[in-house]
Design a protein around this motif. Structure first.
Motif, PDB file in Angstrom:
ATOM      1  N   TYR A  84      -3.703 -10.750  -6.941  1.00 44.59           N
ATOM      2  CA  TYR A  84      -5.398 -10.272  -7.793  1.00 44.59           C
ATOM      3  C   TYR A  84      -5.723  -9.153  -6.869  1.00 44.59           C
ATOM      4  O   TYR A  84      -4.773  -8.879  -5.739  1.00 44.59           O
ATOM      5  N   CYS A  85      -6.342  -8.254  -7.470  1.00 36.80           N
ATOM      6  CA  CYS A  85      -6.118  -7.214  -6.883  1.00 36.80           C
ATOM      7  C   CYS A  85      -8.319  -7.510  -6.656  1.00 36.80           C
ATOM      8  O   CYS A  85      -8.964  -8.332  -7.542  1.00 36.80           O
ATOM      9  N   ASN A  86      -8.102  -6.891  -5.396  1.00 38.69           N
ATOM     10  CA  ASN A  86     -10.063  -6.789  -5.337  1.00 38.69           C
ATOM     11  C   ASN A  86     -10.796  -5.255  -4.940  1.00 38.69           C
ATOM     12  O   ASN A  86     -10.131  -4.205  -4.314  1.00 38.69           O
ATOM     13  N   ARG A 137     -13.765  -3.700  -2.674  1.00 46.15           N
ATOM     14  CA  ARG A 137     -15.196  -3.499  -2.333  1.00 46.15           C
ATOM     15  C   ARG A 137     -16.240  -2.689  -1.955  1.00 46.15           C
ATOM     16  O   ARG A 137     -15.907  -1.448  -1.773  1.00 46.15           O
ATOM     17  N   THR A 152     -17.933  -7.886  -2.957  1.00 42.55           N
ATOM     18  CA  THR A 152     -16.514  -7.870  -2.730  1.00 42.55           C
ATOM     19  C   THR A 152     -16.199  -7.824  -4.121  1.00 42.55           C
ATOM     20  O   THR A 152     -16.459  -9.391  -5.169  1.00 42.55           O
ATOM     21  N   TYR A 153     -15.557  -7.621  -5.049  1.00 41.73           N
ATOM     22  CA  TYR A 153     -15.431  -7.791  -6.481  1.00 41.73           C
ATOM     23  C   TYR A 153     -13.649  -8.279  -6.881  1.00 41.73           C
ATOM     24  O   TYR A 153     -12.432  -7.557  -6.235  1.00 41.73           O
ATOM     25  N   TRP A 154     -13.400  -9.126  -7.833  1.00 37.10           N
ATOM     26  CA  TRP A 154     -11.810 -10.072  -7.816  1.00 37.10           C
ATOM     27  C   TRP A 154     -11.414  -9.330  -9.262  1.00 37.10           C
ATOM     28  O   TRP A 154     -11.843  -9.653 -10.480  1.00 37.10           O
TER      29      TRP A 154
END
Length: 116
Positions: free
Chosen positions: A95-97, A99, A104-106
């Motif tokens: 998974y990429c995230n 900030r 925080t987005y995923w």
């Protein structure tokens, strides 16, 4: 809002390489950093690598140091994870995230499978 789309996962033999990409779109200004996490079956999600968006400084989990390299292309709002010397224990959903400010987005994740 920010949208993240990962790509580049797949099936590879032990010792092989893969390159993951994560493209960010939307409100990406003021991004602090982008990173990669992974989750193997039956295990909790774990940190893999992170890159500071402005300075480019990086940090890695001990388990991937010397094998994985995280990089970024600011113009394309994209982060990469070059994975070399892959091992069966690297098998997971990656998974990429991102900030940004206090959020925080995923991404949706991409499967990496390493066969022995």
């Amino acid at each position: 809002q920010v949208q993240l789309v990962e790509s580049g996962g797949g099936l590879v033999q032990a010792g092989g390489s893969l390159r993951l990409s994560c493209a960010a779109s939307g409100r990406t200004f003021s991004t602090l950093d982008m990173g990669w996490y992974r989750q193997a079956p039956g295990k909790e999600r774990e940190f893999v690598a992170v890159i500071n968006w402005s300075s480019g400084s990086t940090n890695y989990a001990d388990s991937v140091k010397g094998r994985f390299t995280i990089s970024r292309d600011n113009a394309k709002n994209t982060v990469y994870l070059q994975m070399n010397g892959l091992k069966p224990e690297d098998t997971a959903i990656y998974y990429c995230n991102l900030r940004r400010l206090s959020t925080t987005y995923w991404g949706q994740g991409t499967q990496v499978t390493v066969s022995s």
